[in-house]
Design a protein around this motif. Structure first.
Motif, PDB file in Angstrom:
ATOM      1  N   PHE A 144      60.380  11.181  61.943  1.00  0.00           N
ATOM      2  CA  PHE A 144      59.014  11.563  62.301  1.00  0.00           C
ATOM      3  C   PHE A 144      58.048  10.893  61.335  1.00  0.00           C
ATOM      4  O   PHE A 144      57.452  11.510  60.459  1.00  0.00           O
ATOM      5  CB  PHE A 144      58.878  13.084  62.300  1.00  0.00           C
ATOM      6  CG  PHE A 144      59.555  13.720  63.485  1.00  0.00           C
ATOM      7  CD1 PHE A 144      58.857  13.959  64.659  1.00  0.00           C
ATOM      8  CD2 PHE A 144      60.901  14.038  63.433  1.00  0.00           C
ATOM      9  CE1 PHE A 144      59.487  14.513  65.758  1.00  0.00           C
ATOM     10  CE2 PHE A 144      61.541  14.601  64.529  1.00  0.00           C
ATOM     11  CZ  PHE A 144      60.827  14.840  65.694  1.00  0.00           C
ATOM     12  N   ARG A 145      57.919   9.595  61.523  1.00  0.00           N
ATOM     13  CA  ARG A 145      57.118   8.753  60.642  1.00  0.00           C
ATOM     14  C   ARG A 145      56.742   7.490  61.421  1.00  0.00           C
ATOM     15  O   ARG A 145      57.344   7.185  62.460  1.00  0.00           O
ATOM     16  CB  ARG A 145      57.894   8.388  59.383  1.00  0.00           C
ATOM     17  CG  ARG A 145      59.137   7.567  59.687  1.00  0.00           C
ATOM     18  CD  ARG A 145      59.858   7.104  58.420  1.00  0.00           C
ATOM     19  NE  ARG A 145      60.726   8.122  57.861  1.00  0.00           N
ATOM     20  CZ  ARG A 145      60.637   8.556  56.615  1.00  0.00           C
ATOM     21  NH1 ARG A 145      59.703   8.095  55.822  1.00  0.00           N
ATOM     22  NH2 ARG A 145      61.502   9.437  56.158  1.00  0.00           N
ATOM     23  N   GLU A 146      55.768   6.771  60.910  1.00  0.00           N
ATOM     24  CA  GLU A 146      55.429   5.478  61.509  1.00  0.00           C
ATOM     25  C   GLU A 146      56.644   4.563  61.433  1.00  0.00           C
ATOM     26  O   GLU A 146      57.327   4.486  60.409  1.00  0.00           O
ATOM     27  CB  GLU A 146      54.245   4.860  60.763  1.00  0.00           C
ATOM     28  CG  GLU A 146      53.685   3.621  61.441  1.00  0.00           C
ATOM     29  CD  GLU A 146      52.467   3.073  60.731  1.00  0.00           C
ATOM     30  OE1 GLU A 146      51.881   2.101  61.245  1.00  0.00           O
ATOM     31  OE2 GLU A 146      52.104   3.610  59.660  1.00  0.00           O
ATOM     32  N   HIS A 147      56.928   3.902  62.532  1.00  0.00           N
ATOM     33  CA  HIS A 147      58.070   2.992  62.646  1.00  0.00           C
ATOM     34  C   HIS A 147      59.410   3.733  62.593  1.00  0.00           C
ATOM     35  O   HIS A 147      60.435   3.128  62.276  1.00  0.00           O
ATOM     36  CB  HIS A 147      58.035   1.897  61.568  1.00  0.00           C
ATOM     37  CG  HIS A 147      56.732   1.155  61.494  1.00  0.00           C
ATOM     38  ND1 HIS A 147      56.145   0.554  62.589  1.00  0.00           N
ATOM     39  CD2 HIS A 147      55.876   0.973  60.445  1.00  0.00           C
ATOM     40  CE1 HIS A 147      55.001  -0.009  62.218  1.00  0.00           C
ATOM     41  NE2 HIS A 147      54.804   0.235  60.936  1.00  0.00           N
ATOM     42  N   GLY A 148      59.414   5.044  62.893  1.00  0.00           N
ATOM     43  CA  GLY A 148      60.678   5.761  62.999  1.00  0.00           C
ATOM     44  C   GLY A 148      61.523   5.207  64.131  1.00  0.00           C
ATOM     45  O   GLY A 148      60.999   4.726  65.145  1.00  0.00           O
ATOM     46  N   ASP A 210      57.303  23.363  53.091  1.00  0.00           N
ATOM     47  CA  ASP A 210      56.733  22.060  52.770  1.00  0.00           C
ATOM     48  C   ASP A 210      56.340  22.051  51.298  1.00  0.00           C
ATOM     49  O   ASP A 210      55.460  22.809  50.871  1.00  0.00           O
ATOM     50  CB  ASP A 210      55.511  21.808  53.658  1.00  0.00           C
ATOM     51  CG  ASP A 210      54.851  20.464  53.401  1.00  0.00           C
ATOM     52  OD1 ASP A 210      55.311  19.711  52.517  1.00  0.00           O
ATOM     53  OD2 ASP A 210      53.863  20.159  54.098  1.00  0.00           O
ATOM     54  N   ALA A 211      56.964  21.205  50.523  1.00  0.00           N
ATOM     55  CA  ALA A 211      56.695  21.162  49.086  1.00  0.00           C
ATOM     56  C   ALA A 211      55.229  20.850  48.786  1.00  0.00           C
ATOM     57  O   ALA A 211      54.707  21.265  47.749  1.00  0.00           O
ATOM     58  CB  ALA A 211      57.594  20.127  48.417  1.00  0.00           C
ATOM     59  N   TYR A 254      61.059  21.202  50.715  1.00  0.00           N
ATOM     60  CA  TYR A 254      61.297  19.766  50.824  1.00  0.00           C
ATOM     61  C   TYR A 254      59.953  19.056  50.980  1.00  0.00           C
ATOM     62  O   TYR A 254      59.013  19.632  51.552  1.00  0.00           O
ATOM     63  CB  TYR A 254      62.119  19.442  52.078  1.00  0.00           C
ATOM     64  CG  TYR A 254      63.613  19.532  51.964  1.00  0.00           C
ATOM     65  CD1 TYR A 254      64.244  20.015  50.822  1.00  0.00           C
ATOM     66  CD2 TYR A 254      64.417  19.136  53.034  1.00  0.00           C
ATOM     67  CE1 TYR A 254      65.619  20.094  50.754  1.00  0.00           C
ATOM     68  CE2 TYR A 254      65.790  19.211  52.965  1.00  0.00           C
ATOM     69  CZ  TYR A 254      66.395  19.686  51.827  1.00  0.00           C
ATOM     70  OH  TYR A 254      67.756  19.761  51.765  1.00  0.00           O
ATOM     71  N   PRO A 255      59.855  17.800  50.560  1.00  0.00           N
ATOM     72  CA  PRO A 255      58.671  16.990  50.888  1.00  0.00           C
ATOM     73  C   PRO A 255      58.784  16.503  52.338  1.00  0.00           C
ATOM     74  O   PRO A 255      59.259  15.393  52.605  1.00  0.00           O
ATOM     75  CB  PRO A 255      58.748  15.837  49.882  1.00  0.00           C
ATOM     76  CG  PRO A 255      60.216  15.696  49.599  1.00  0.00           C
ATOM     77  CD  PRO A 255      60.807  17.072  49.702  1.00  0.00           C
ATOM     78  N   VAL A 256      58.369  17.325  53.269  1.00  0.00           N
ATOM     79  CA  VAL A 256      58.712  17.106  54.676  1.00  0.00           C
ATOM     80  C   VAL A 256      58.119  15.810  55.219  1.00  0.00           C
ATOM     81  O   VAL A 256      58.761  15.120  56.032  1.00  0.00           O
ATOM     82  CB  VAL A 256      58.310  18.311  55.547  1.00  0.00           C
ATOM     83  CG1 VAL A 256      59.075  19.561  55.107  1.00  0.00           C
ATOM     84  CG2 VAL A 256      56.813  18.572  55.525  1.00  0.00           C
ATOM     85  N   LYS A 257      56.914  15.458  54.793  1.00  0.00           N
ATOM     86  CA  LYS A 257      56.303  14.218  55.298  1.00  0.00           C
ATOM     87  C   LYS A 257      57.017  13.000  54.743  1.00  0.00           C
ATOM     88  O   LYS A 257      57.307  12.048  55.479  1.00  0.00           O
ATOM     89  CB  LYS A 257      54.817  14.186  54.945  1.00  0.00           C
ATOM     90  CG  LYS A 257      54.069  13.001  55.564  1.00  0.00           C
ATOM     91  CD  LYS A 257      52.576  13.095  55.305  1.00  0.00           C
ATOM     92  CE  LYS A 257      51.835  11.927  55.949  1.00  0.00           C
ATOM     93  NZ  LYS A 257      52.000  11.908  57.417  1.00  0.00           N
ATOM     94  N   ALA A 258      57.309  13.020  53.465  1.00  0.00           N
ATOM     95  CA  ALA A 258      57.979  11.866  52.856  1.00  0.00           C
ATOM     96  C   ALA A 258      59.355  11.629  53.457  1.00  0.00           C
ATOM     97  O   ALA A 258      59.815  10.488  53.562  1.00  0.00           O
ATOM     98  CB  ALA A 258      58.099  12.070  51.345  1.00  0.00           C
ATOM     99  N   LEU A 259      60.025  12.711  53.872  1.00  0.00           N
ATOM    100  CA  LEU A 259      61.354  12.586  54.461  1.00  0.00           C
ATOM    101  C   LEU A 259      61.329  12.323  55.960  1.00  0.00           C
ATOM    102  O   LEU A 259      62.372  12.090  56.558  1.00  0.00           O
ATOM    103  CB  LEU A 259      62.157  13.866  54.187  1.00  0.00           C
ATOM    104  CG  LEU A 259      62.539  14.117  52.732  1.00  0.00           C
ATOM    105  CD1 LEU A 259      63.187  15.485  52.577  1.00  0.00           C
ATOM    106  CD2 LEU A 259      63.492  13.030  52.233  1.00  0.00           C
TER     107      LEU A 259
END
Length: 307
Positions: A144-148, A210-211, A254-259
């Protein structure tokens, strides 16, 4: 439930998989249950209080999967949105059935109060094959990120894009199972050419916040509700669960966005990922489904009370 061969039977230890190894792994997988019977038919029975929406399709020849979401029948564009997602990891059964159970039994309780969007099975191939990944050996819950790379994540993000800025709460339903340790973590190590490092499985329910925005009171409201249904996982001897520090009763962050986790997909004020332990001798499948429902209800109730 393990695949017919050990994950280490694919590839050369210490070398990341290429396309040949992914093809070999995919050939080992077997369909073990039906997305059409378990999910699509259940969605079809929910028309009284829900509008069903097809939001994409996955063509994994010879397998074809229509992707479906449930919207509140009384959707009002002036209200905030609550999102419930299940089956991002398809093998995690109670996430799928918990989302459907919530929709069937409790959706009407929120009519006129908040818009509900329920996506019961993000990864239908994984559901049918009892797998964490999609058939490309890609984990949707890291995409769930750009270019996933996961088509499942791309389709869901397209569904959510027009609603960005309107989400109040998102509950992503997951499980932690014994096969995480016996199959899926070894497979991950083999795929990435890394050594497998044994860990442990928490015995009980816990949450992943979310951390970057943990919302501890929100998390504890969910834990308190679920504790009426099933037991909460304790910390291990090091004060951790699955390698992360326990920050409160039954909660890690967890750092949900970073992961690139599904929990990062909405930017909602209130976000959590549930983790049920279906292999516990102290829990039944019915309790696991009920725990997921209790978590969803507590999350939405808290968000409505603290907008």
């Amino acid at each position: 439930m393990a695949t017919p061969a050990s994950p280490f039977s694919v590839g050369v230890p210490g070398q990341p998989w290429g396309e040949a190894e992914r093809t070999q792994w995919r050939a080992l997988q077997r369909r073990q249950r039906s997305y059409a019977a378990d999910v699509l038919e259940a969605v079809g029975r929910l028309h009284a209080h829900w509008d069903a929406q097809a939001y994409g399709e996955l063509d994994y020849d010879p397998d074809f999967y229509p992707l479906v979401a449930l919207h509140s029948a009384d959707w009002d564009h002036t209200r905030p949105v609550a999102l419930v997602t299940g089956g991002v990891h398809g093998y995690e059964t109670s996430g799928v059935h918990g989302a459907l159970k919530f929709a069937a039994e409790h959706g009407s309780a929120y009519e006129g109060r908040i818009n509900l969007l329920v996506v019961p099975c993000v990864n239908p191939w994984g559901y049918e094959h009892i797998q964490r990944w999609n058939p490309a050996a890609v984990d949707p819950n890291r995409s769930f990120r750009e270019h996933g790379q996961a088509l499942e994540a791309i389709a869901l993000m397209r569904l959510l894009a027009p609603l960005q800025g309107r989400f109040l709460v998102h509950v992503d339903l997951h499980e932690t199972t014994d096969t995480d340790e016996s199959e899926f973590r070894p497979a991950l190590a083999a795929r990435d050419g890394k050594p497998f490092e044994p860990g442990g499985i928490p015995d009980g329910f816990y949450l992943v916040g979310d951390a970057d925005d943990p919302q501890p009171e929100f998390q504890q409201a969910i834990i308190a509700a679920v504790e009426q249904v099933t037991h909460i996982a304790p910390a291990d001897a090091d004060g951790k669960m699955i390698g992360s520090p326990v920050v409160a009763h039954g909660v890690i962050n967890y750092p949900v966005k970073a992961l690139g986790l599904c929990a990062s997909a909405t930017g909602a004020r209130y976000v959590t990922t549930t983790e049920v332990y279906p292999d516990s001798p102290s829990a039944t499948p019915e309790q696991c489904n009920a725990a997921q429902v209790a978590a969803v209800r507590a999350a939405i109730d808290y968000a409505l009370a603290h907008p």
